[in-house]
Structure formats: structure tokens, C-alpha cells
Design a protein around this motif. Structure first.
Motif, mmCIF file in Angstrom:
data_model
loop_
_atom_site.group_PDB
_atom_site.id
_atom_site.type_symbol
_atom_site.label_atom_id
_atom_site.label_comp_id
_atom_site.label_asym_id
_atom_site.label_seq_id
_atom_site.Cartn_x
_atom_site.Cartn_y
_atom_site.Cartn_z
ATOM 1 N N VAL A 19 0.865 -1.183 0.000
ATOM 2 C CA VAL A 19 0.000 0.000 0.000
ATOM 3 C C VAL A 19 0.896 1.226 0.000
ATOM 4 C CG1 VAL A 19 -1.820 1.264 1.196
ATOM 5 C CG2 VAL A 19 -1.797 -1.231 1.262
ATOM 6 N N THR A 20 0.986 1.904 -1.126
ATOM 7 C CA THR A 20 1.847 3.070 -1.260
ATOM 8 C C THR A 20 1.058 4.235 -1.838
ATOM 9 O OG1 THR A 20 2.560 2.320 -3.465
ATOM 10 C CG2 THR A 20 3.943 1.703 -1.586
ATOM 11 N N SER A 21 1.555 5.425 -1.619
ATOM 12 C CA SER A 21 0.892 6.621 -2.135
ATOM 13 C C SER A 21 0.890 6.613 -3.660
ATOM 14 C CB SER A 21 1.595 7.878 -1.615
ATOM 15 O OG SER A 21 2.950 7.890 -2.024
ATOM 16 N N GLN A 22 -0.197 7.106 -4.246
ATOM 17 C CA GLN A 22 -0.346 7.151 -5.692
ATOM 18 C C GLN A 22 -0.866 8.521 -6.106
ATOM 19 O OE1 GLN A 22 -2.269 3.716 -7.494
ATOM 20 N NE2 GLN A 22 -2.001 2.520 -5.630
ATOM 21 N N LEU A 23 -0.598 8.873 -7.362
ATOM 22 C CA LEU A 23 -1.096 10.130 -7.887
ATOM 23 C C LEU A 23 -2.580 10.012 -8.199
ATOM 24 C CD1 LEU A 23 1.803 11.042 -10.349
ATOM 25 C CD2 LEU A 23 1.355 12.018 -8.091
ATOM 26 N N PRO A 24 -3.319 11.111 -8.126
ATOM 27 C CA PRO A 24 -4.760 11.070 -8.443
ATOM 28 C C PRO A 24 -5.004 10.576 -9.863
ATOM 29 C CG PRO A 24 -4.176 13.136 -7.370
ATOM 30 C CD PRO A 24 -2.881 12.446 -7.680
ATOM 31 N N LEU A 25 -6.028 9.764 -10.010
ATOM 32 C CA LEU A 25 -6.405 9.203 -11.306
ATOM 33 C C LEU A 25 -7.240 10.226 -12.065
ATOM 34 C CD1 LEU A 25 -6.162 6.435 -12.804
ATOM 35 C CD2 LEU A 25 -8.396 5.868 -11.846
ATOM 36 N N THR A 26 -6.894 10.477 -13.333
ATOM 37 C CA THR A 26 -7.656 11.420 -14.155
ATOM 38 C C THR A 26 -8.701 10.666 -14.974
ATOM 39 O OG1 THR A 26 -6.169 11.273 -16.060
ATOM 40 C CG2 THR A 26 -5.603 12.879 -14.333
ATOM 41 N N TYR A 27 -9.615 11.406 -15.574
ATOM 42 C CA TYR A 27 -10.643 10.786 -16.420
ATOM 43 C C TYR A 27 -9.988 10.045 -17.588
ATOM 44 C CZ TYR A 27 -14.476 13.216 -14.064
ATOM 45 O OH TYR A 27 -15.391 13.638 -13.140
ATOM 46 N N GLY A 28 -8.997 10.682 -18.198
ATOM 47 C CA GLY A 28 -8.322 10.056 -19.326
ATOM 48 C C GLY A 28 -7.618 8.776 -18.939
ATOM 49 N N GLU A 29 -6.944 8.786 -17.790
ATOM 50 C CA GLU A 29 -6.246 7.592 -17.317
ATOM 51 C C GLU A 29 -7.239 6.486 -16.979
ATOM 52 O OE1 GLU A 29 -2.369 9.786 -15.273
ATOM 53 O OE2 GLU A 29 -4.182 9.380 -14.106
ATOM 54 N N LEU A 30 -8.368 6.858 -16.396
ATOM 55 C CA LEU A 30 -9.381 5.869 -16.047
ATOM 56 C C LEU A 30 -9.920 5.182 -17.300
ATOM 57 C CD1 LEU A 30 -11.167 4.619 -13.811
ATOM 58 C CD2 LEU A 30 -12.835 6.418 -14.302
ATOM 59 N N LEU A 31 -10.241 5.972 -18.319
ATOM 60 C CA LEU A 31 -10.754 5.395 -19.565
ATOM 61 C C LEU A 31 -9.682 4.558 -20.263
ATOM 62 C CD1 LEU A 31 -12.781 8.451 -20.923
ATOM 63 C CD2 LEU A 31 -13.718 6.297 -20.054
ATOM 64 N N ALA A 32 -8.445 5.049 -20.251
ATOM 65 C CA ALA A 32 -7.352 4.311 -20.873
ATOM 66 C C ALA A 32 -7.086 2.994 -20.147
ATOM 67 C CB ALA A 32 -6.085 5.158 -20.888
ATOM 68 N N GLN A 33 -7.434 2.942 -18.890
ATOM 69 C CA GLN A 33 -7.250 1.731 -18.092
ATOM 70 C C GLN A 33 -8.410 0.757 -18.278
ATOM 71 O OE1 GLN A 33 -6.154 1.912 -13.711
ATOM 72 N NE2 GLN A 33 -8.325 1.397 -13.525
ATOM 73 N N ASP A 34 -9.645 1.269 -18.321
ATOM 74 C CA ASP A 34 -10.820 0.403 -18.310
ATOM 75 C C ASP A 34 -11.289 -0.044 -19.693
ATOM 76 O OD1 ASP A 34 -10.768 0.564 -15.617
ATOM 77 O OD2 ASP A 34 -12.752 1.453 -15.363
ATOM 78 N N ILE A 35 -11.228 0.832 -20.690
ATOM 79 C CA ILE A 35 -11.722 0.460 -22.015
ATOM 80 C C ILE A 35 -10.998 -0.760 -22.580
ATOM 81 C CG2 ILE A 35 -12.033 1.231 -24.397
ATOM 82 C CD1 ILE A 35 -14.003 2.412 -22.331
ATOM 83 N N PRO A 36 -9.653 -0.856 -22.444
ATOM 84 C CA PRO A 36 -8.998 -2.083 -22.926
ATOM 85 C C PRO A 36 -9.510 -3.354 -22.246
ATOM 86 C CG PRO A 36 -7.377 -0.360 -22.627
ATOM 87 C CD PRO A 36 -8.655 0.158 -22.040
ATOM 88 N N PHE A 37 -9.892 -3.264 -20.964
ATOM 89 C CA PHE A 37 -10.461 -4.433 -20.292
ATOM 90 C C PHE A 37 -11.785 -4.841 -20.921
ATOM 91 C CE2 PHE A 37 -7.854 -3.204 -16.440
ATOM 92 C CZ PHE A 37 -7.043 -4.330 -16.488
ATOM 93 N N LEU A 38 -12.591 -3.853 -21.315
ATOM 94 C CA LEU A 38 -13.866 -4.150 -21.963
ATOM 95 C C LEU A 38 -13.622 -4.797 -23.327
ATOM 96 C CD1 LEU A 38 -16.939 -3.871 -21.677
ATOM 97 C CD2 LEU A 38 -16.767 -1.643 -22.793
ATOM 98 N N ILE A 39 -12.674 -4.255 -24.063
ATOM 99 C CA ILE A 39 -12.313 -4.850 -25.353
ATOM 100 C C ILE A 39 -11.800 -6.276 -25.140
ATOM 101 C CG2 ILE A 39 -10.715 -4.684 -27.313
ATOM 102 C CD1 ILE A 39 -10.798 -1.628 -26.935
#
Length: 307
Positions: free
Chosen positions: A119-139
Motif C-alpha cells: 500500500v503506497t501513495s499514488q497520484l490522483p487518477l484522471t478521467y483520461g487515465e481511467l478510460l485508458a485503463q478500463d476500455i482495454p479491459f472491456l475490449i
């Protein structure tokens, strides 16, 4: 690369050359994991023995590297047909399936990553990063079931369970499930606050920072809907019919690496079991999407409403 590997694996369900190439690719991936895990672990052991590395760094390195070595070894072992047949007697996998082999190797690596993560500190997730992360999973969910290769789009939708349940009562069960999930999550978090308060605080702090950009009702609803559609399509839609509820729930929990191995991971695993049960009993992935989205949205809105 993973999507391309699943494309090859789906061709491998019909053509022997593609099947062999998939097994070679999966074997190379497992072999590299085994090699890197063992060599890395050995190097840290030598450094620790020579006194150039302290005990805490050594333990952290071993905790990170050894799970990958084990995952790689198991991935190579699964190439043995007898092992595949033995596994098929426990979970509903198809021995000899290149798609299943790729899933086994990648699943083992995902679990290894979860075991070794902190469990380490992370930078805030942006809308673009979220979509770039999730859309490939849907594909990946559609590619994994062989859309345009082994199945037409309509057949892929049916295979993923993206149709209303035969009995309408499952919509009501899904709505009730939101409340049940909230109660289960509250119970696990209450135990965590007593048993491991420091770890629970770290998990909460990391999550708050990670999703800090999603701090209004519209963003919370968007986040909940996106996670529900993508994760339910991939896990309960694509994976569960072939891997079963238990294994799918383990992989579902392992995907949430920001929690490392913690009570939060246990929480995701238990919720995964509930979503898996709902998928199996209703025969559809959609009620689980409703429960998943409703739960995520409620978790996000409750602190927002009462702050």
C-alpha cells in the motif's frame, strides 16, 4: 499485447499452428517470470548475506520476487496435459484450450503482483487515465470470447451474459444486493479498524487520493457505472463461465492492486463471490452490473452527502 495474445489464442481454438504459437508465447511469459523471480531473489539473498542489504529491504524483495517465480513455475506446469485434466476436475476449464492457458498464465502473474504489492501513495487518477485503463479491459472481454473469430457479435453478447435475466425478480434481488454489500463492507471495515487500524488508514488514504478527482455526484456516478460495466463484463461475463466463481473472485480481488493484501482485498473478494452467485443464479451479467454500480455509487455518495 495481451489483447493480441488473446486474438492468437482464439485462432488457436481452431488452428493447430496458432495453438502451438500461443502455448510457446504463454510458456515464454511463464518462463521469464520464473527466471526473473529466481535470479532476483538469489541476487538479493547474496546481497543480504554479504551485509550490503538490510533485512527489511531483503524481505520486501523476496516478497515481491518469489511469488512471480512460483507463478511462472505453475504456468509452465499447466502445459502438462495431465495437470490440465486434473484442474478441469476442480474448476470448469477446458483442457487443451489455448485461451484458458493464456488466462491461467496471466491470472497467476496478476495474483503474484497482488501478493508482492504494498500500500503506497499514488497520484490522483484522471478521467483520461481511467478510460485508458478500463476500455482495454472491456475490449479484452469481447476479444477473449472470440468475437469475429469464433463468435459473431450476437453470440459474443450471449456468451458474456449481456441480456436481461429470464425472471424479473432478479432485478429486485440486485437492488437488495446493494444494501447487503454495504452491510458486508461495513462489517469487514469495522473488523479491519480494530485488527489492523494502521493498514486500514493507509488503504483509505490511498483510495481517497487516487480517486480525488471524482469528488462530485456526477463523477461518482460515472466512476461507478464504468467500473460496473467493465469489470462485470470481463469477470462475471467472460471469465466466470470458464473459471468458476471462486477463481474469478480471486482474480477480481487481485486486479485491485492499490489495496495490496489487506482487509480491503478480502472485502473485494467477498463482494466478488456475491456478484458471482448473482451471475450464476440469474443467468445474466446485467443484475450484477446493477448491484456493482449501486454499491460503488453508494460508497462514493454517502461520505459526500454526510460530510
Amino acid at each position: 499485447m495481451i489483447i493480441a495474445l488473446y486474438v492468437l489464442a482464439n485462432f488457436g481454438e481452431r488452428y493447430s499452428t496458432a495453438r502451438v504459437l500461443t502455448q510457446i508465447a504463454g510458456g515464454i511469459l511463464a518462463g521469464l517470470s520464473l527466471l526473473i523471480g529466481l535470479l532476483g531473489s538469489l541476487l538479493h539473498l547474496l546481497a543480504y548475506s554479504a551485509g550490503t542489504e538490510n533485512a527489511s529491504t531483503f524481505r520486501l524483495a523476496e516478497l515481491t520476487l518469489l511469488p512471480f517465480a512460483v507463478a511462472g513455475a505453475l504456468g509452465l506446469l499447466y502445459l502438462w496435459p495431465a495437470v490440465q485434466r486434473a484442474v478441469a476436475r476442480v474448476i470448469p476449464v477446458q483442457p487443451g484450450s489455448p485461451v484458458i492457458y493464456v488466462t491461467v498464465v496471466l491470472g497467476l502473474l496478476l495474483v503474484a503482483q497482488q501478493i508482492g504489492s504494498q500500500v503506497t501513495s499514488q497520484l490522483p487518477l484522471t478521467y483520461g487515465e481511467l478510460l485508458a485503463q478500463d476500455i482495454p479491459f472491456l475490449i479484452l472481454a469481447f476479444v477473449g470470447v472470440g468475437i469475429f473469430i469464433r463468435r459473431t457479435p450476437g453470440e459474443a453478447i450471449q456468451r458474456l451474459g449481456l441480456f436481461p435475466p429470464a425472471q424479473r425478480r432478479w432485478w429486485l434481488v440486485a437492488l437488495v444486493g446493494i444494501g447487503v454489500f454495504l452491510a458486508v463492507a461495513f462489517g469487514i471495515e469495522s473488523v479491519a479498524s480494530v485488527v489492523a487500524p494502521e493498514q486500514q488508514k493507509k488503504v483509505t488514504d490511498v483510495s481517497n487520493v487516487l480517486f480525488s478527482h471524482f469528488n462530485n455526484p456526477g463523477a461518482i456516478i460515472f466512476l461507478g457505472l464504468l467500473a460496473a460495466v467493465v469489470e462485470e463484463t470481463l469477470f462475471r461475463g467472460a471469465m466466470q463461465p470458464r473459471l468458476g466463481i471462486l477463481v474469478t473472485s480471486i482474480l477480481f480481488a487481485a486486479l485491485h492492486t492499490q489495496y495490496a493484501v489487506s482487509f480491503a482485498t478480502l472485502e473485494v473478494f467477498v463482494l466478488g463471490l456475491g456478484l458471482g452467485w448473482l451471475r450464476k443464479q440469474s443467468g445474466s451479467t446485467l443484475p450484477g452490473m446493477l448491484t456493482h454500480a449501486g454499491y460503488d455509487i453508494a460508497v462514493g455518495l454517502i461520505p459526500y452527502v454526510f460530510k
